[in-house]
Scaffold this motif. Structure first.
Motif, PDB file in Angstrom:
ATOM      1  N   ARG A 207      41.322   7.196  34.531  1.00 43.44           N
ATOM      2  CA  ARG A 207      42.605   6.618  34.986  1.00 43.44           C
ATOM      3  C   ARG A 207      42.373   5.342  35.787  1.00 43.44           C
ATOM      4  O   ARG A 207      43.087   4.349  35.620  1.00 43.44           O
TER       5      ARG A 207
ATOM      6  N   GLU B 144      41.519   2.607  33.407  1.00 43.56           N
ATOM      7  CA  GLU B 144      42.719   2.125  32.702  1.00 43.56           C
ATOM      8  C   GLU B 144      43.558   1.201  33.573  1.00 43.56           C
ATOM      9  O   GLU B 144      44.023   0.161  33.120  1.00 43.56           O
TER      10      GLU B 144
ATOM     11  N   SER C  81      44.273  -2.738  32.860  1.00 44.08           N
ATOM     12  CA  SER C  81      45.616  -3.291  32.688  1.00 44.08           C
ATOM     13  C   SER C  81      45.757  -4.622  33.437  1.00 44.08           C
ATOM     14  O   SER C  81      46.640  -5.428  33.153  1.00 44.08           O
TER      15      SER C  81
END
Ligand SMILES: [Mg+2]
Length: 348
Positions: free
Chosen positions: A183, A186, A190
């Motif tokens: 997570r 990610e 982004s």
């Protein structure tokens, strides 16, 4: 504590290596160890044919029809893990275990040469005394040593020296930084940040908001080279576990009671050998349906003991007294372990 290089020692394909050492006829053949119906570990010939751990046995057999499947010899694996840790302790002045089959070692090395010599000795002894191939990484910090042992596999030794370390601190993909969750990766991706050097582009405050204070600090430290380089020894065990599956691949299935008794037997034997007595027991039952939660049952005895009869009685009554769904497997943990000779002292 020295600030010389430290070692990360990690057994190769551990479960498969344990299986292979008693079975020379399997050497060079693709072999995988199965827990329940899932591949727990594959040796390198099997990996070369595309077999990966974590996949269903049927999928693995599609990849490699000549694959030889063996049930996890759980007792043998647990004993090999302890023997490996004992060997690490004999080779180092401090050992910090990461799992059953890997650890950071502070060998007191003042130079890379000394660390390499110590690493060679760990590998030689593990092969000679335990018949287990162990790869060793040498690096200045834990992360660097761990990256080095990964690069050393299979059955090798690898050093990350100052030049390579500097390269990694700039270019290492965040996905390869051990301990950084998917997570976090990610979230950073982004923002277009995929490598450690990308962290320079965002203010610390933004990083902290994205992944929390502890992780932000750790990432910054890794980028700057001030990450963890201290081996923290675990001096004494406070728990010991043994686990197994109800269903086997090539053996008859066990009832939960049979499995409880076998796990209790194993873990008590290990406690006894280590001179430890327990006054608590935890039974962790893993249901066969993924929808049912893991069931944790706890029991104890007023007097510390390593008697398998006593702990079987406790474990079986816990199991009988709870509403337990159909099980895939279970783990028995002896807790509140104390040294047997200390207990004697307090009695007299
Ligand atoms: Mg390993």
């Amino acid at each position: 504590m020295s600030r010389g290089p430290l070692l990360h020692a990690d057994a190769d394909a551990f479960f498969a290596s344990v299986v292979l050492r008693g079975r020379p006829q399997l050497a060079g053949l693709p072999v995988a160890v199965v827990a329940h119906v899932i591949i727990a570990s594959a040796n390198y010939p099997a990996r070369a044919r595309g077999v990966r751990s974590g996949v269903h046995t049927q999928e693995a057999l599609r990849q490699c029809p000549e694959l030889i499947l063996v049930d996890v010899p759980q007792g043998e694996v647990e004993e090999a893990g302890e023997a490996l840790l004992d060997l690490f302790r004999e080779c180092a002045r401090a050992v910090e275990p990461g799992s059953m089959e890997e650890a950071f070692l502070d060998v007191g090395a003042r130079s890379t040469e000394e660390a390499v010599a110590a690493g060679r000795e760990v590998r030689r002894r593990a092969a000679a005394e335990l018949e287990i191939p162990v790869s060793v990484g040498v690096g200045r910090t834990k992360l660097m040593a761990k990256l080095a042992s990964r690069a050393a596999k299979p059955d090798g030794l690898h050093v990350i020296g100052p030049d390579r370390e500097a390269e990694l601190r700039a270019g290492l993909p965040l996905r390869d930084v051990w301990g950084v969750g998917a997570r976090t990766v990610e979230r950073l991706e982004s923002l277009g940040i995929t490598g450690l050097d990308g962290l320079d582009a965002i203010p610390y405050e933004t990083l902290r908001r994205l992944c929390g204070t502890a992780m932000a600090r750790r990432l910054r430290a890794i980028r700057e080279g001030s990450d963890d380089a201290v081996v923290r020894p675990v001096e004494r065990r406070s728990t010991l576990s043994s686990e197994g599956s109800i269903q086997g691949y090539a053996r008859p299935d066990w009832t939960p009671a049979e499995l409880v008794e076998m796990c209790v037997e194993r873990v008590c034997r290990r406690a006894e050998r280590a001179g430890l007595l327990a006054s608590g027991l935890t039974l962790t039952a893993r249901p066969s349906s993924l929808e049912s939660p893991v069931c944790v049952l706890r029991g104890g005895r007023p007097t510390a003991t390593a008697s398998p009869q006593v702990w079987s009685g406790v474990a079986l009554s816990l199991l009988a007294g709870a509403e337990v769904p159909p099980l895939a497997g279970l783990r028995v943990t002896l807790t509140a372990l104390v040294q047997a000779d200390r207990v004697q002292d307090t009695l007299f």
